[in-house]
Design a protein around this motif. Structure first.
Motif, mmCIF file in Angstrom:
data_model
loop_
_atom_site.group_PDB
_atom_site.id
_atom_site.type_symbol
_atom_site.label_atom_id
_atom_site.label_comp_id
_atom_site.label_asym_id
_atom_site.label_seq_id
_atom_site.Cartn_x
_atom_site.Cartn_y
_atom_site.Cartn_z
ATOM 1 N N GLN A 43 0.833 -1.201 0.000
ATOM 2 C CA GLN A 43 0.000 0.000 0.000
ATOM 3 C C GLN A 43 0.871 1.256 0.000
ATOM 4 O O GLN A 43 0.616 2.201 -0.734
ATOM 5 N N TRP A 44 1.946 1.245 0.829
ATOM 6 C CA TRP A 44 2.852 2.398 0.877
ATOM 7 C C TRP A 44 3.486 2.638 -0.489
ATOM 8 O O TRP A 44 3.540 3.771 -0.965
ATOM 9 N N ALA A 45 3.956 1.567 -1.131
ATOM 10 C CA ALA A 45 4.599 1.707 -2.438
ATOM 11 C C ALA A 45 3.620 2.258 -3.465
ATOM 12 O O ALA A 45 3.977 3.106 -4.290
ATOM 13 N N GLU A 46 2.373 1.803 -3.397
ATOM 14 C CA GLU A 46 1.364 2.306 -4.324
ATOM 15 C C GLU A 46 1.048 3.775 -4.038
ATOM 16 O O GLU A 46 0.987 4.590 -4.954
ATOM 17 N N ASP A 47 0.879 4.121 -2.765
ATOM 18 C CA ASP A 47 0.539 5.498 -2.385
ATOM 19 C C ASP A 47 1.645 6.479 -2.753
ATOM 20 O O ASP A 47 1.380 7.601 -3.176
ATOM 21 N N THR A 48 2.891 6.054 -2.569
ATOM 22 C CA THR A 48 4.026 6.949 -2.828
ATOM 23 C C THR A 48 4.577 6.808 -4.241
ATOM 24 O O THR A 48 5.541 7.472 -4.587
ATOM 25 N N LYS A 49 3.960 5.918 -5.018
ATOM 26 C CA LYS A 49 4.405 5.650 -6.389
ATOM 27 C C LYS A 49 5.884 5.242 -6.425
ATOM 28 O O LYS A 49 6.633 5.634 -7.295
ATOM 29 N N THR A 50 6.262 4.440 -5.438
ATOM 30 C CA THR A 50 7.618 3.930 -5.335
ATOM 31 C C THR A 50 7.682 2.559 -5.993
ATOM 32 O O THR A 50 6.823 1.706 -5.762
ATOM 33 N N THR A 51 8.701 2.335 -6.819
ATOM 34 C CA THR A 51 8.897 1.027 -7.428
ATOM 35 C C THR A 51 9.285 0.046 -6.340
ATOM 36 O O THR A 51 10.188 0.307 -5.551
ATOM 37 N N LEU A 52 8.591 -1.077 -6.303
ATOM 38 C CA LEU A 52 8.836 -2.093 -5.287
ATOM 39 C C LEU A 52 9.168 -3.416 -5.962
ATOM 40 O O LEU A 52 8.431 -3.890 -6.822
#
Length: 168
Positions: A24-33
Motif C-alpha cells: 500500500q505504501w509503495a502504491e501510495d508513494t508511487k515507489t517502485t517495489l
C-alpha cells in the motif's frame, strides 16, 4: 526503488500484514517495489506434486510460461490471452465455481478421460480448447489444467495408482 523480501509461513494468512502495508505504501508513494517472497505455496502448474491452500495465486504480472523454454511466438500467444483476462486485485477473494456437466463433457471430449491422460496439456493447448468451446468461456487455462490434474489425482487415490506421485 525499494527491494524487499518476505517469508510467509504456511500456517499464517498470506500475505502477512507487513507485506500488505508495504504494498500500500509503495502504491501510495508511487515507489517502485521489488518484492521477493518465500510463500510456501505449492501448485501443480509449476511442477509441484500437490496444490496447497495458497492455490489462489494472482499471476497476472508474472512471466510464467508452461514449459521451460518457449519460443517467442508461444510467449506472445499466452501473453495475448492473459491481457484479455479480467484483472483483479491480488487481495480480492477468488470466487470458486463448480464445474458444470457441460464443462466436464467438453473437457472429456477434447482431452479424453482425465485418468487416462499421461501428461498434462500445455497452457497453450488449454487456451485453444477454451476458445473452441463456448461452455468453457468462463474458465482460465490454469483452471482447466488444474481440473485435469485434480481428476487424475482423485482417480489415483481411488485405485492406488502412482501416476501422479513425484519423487524429489
Amino acid at each position: 526503488m525499494v527491494i524487499a523480501s518476505a517469508y510467509m509461513a504456511h500456517d499464517e494468512p498470506a500475505p502477512p500484514e507487513p507485506v500488505i502495508k508495504l504494498l500500500q505504501w509503495a502504491e501510495d508513494t508511487k515507489t517502485t517495489l521489488v518484492l521477493g517472497c518465500d510463500a510456501n505455496a505449492r501448485h501443480t502448474l509449476w511442477g509441484s506434486s500437490e496444490t496447497n491452500e495458497r492455490d489462489d495465486f494472482d499471476d497476472s504480472g508474472s512471466n510464467y510460461s508452461d514449459n521451460k523454454s518457449k519460443s517467442g511466438s508461444d510467449d506472445e500467444f499466452l501473453q495475448s490471452f492473459k491481457n484479455n483476462e479480467k484483472k483483479r486485485s491480488s487481495f480480492e477473494k477468488i470466487q470458486r465455481k463448480r464445474w458444470t456437466a457441460e464443462e466436464i463433457n467438453a473437457l472429456t471430449i477434447e482431452f479424453g478421460e482425465p485418468a487416462q491422460i499421461s501428461k498434462l496439456p500445455s497452457l497453450k493447448k488449454c487456451i485453444e480448447v477454451i476458445n473452441r468451446n463456448p461452455h468453457l468461456k468462463d474458465r482460465t487455462p490454469q483452471q482447466v489444467k488444474s481440473w485435469i490434474d485434480n481428476q487424475r489425482k482423485a482417480e489415483g487415490r481411488k485405485t492406488g495408482s502412482s501416476l501422479n506421485k513425484k519423487k524429489y
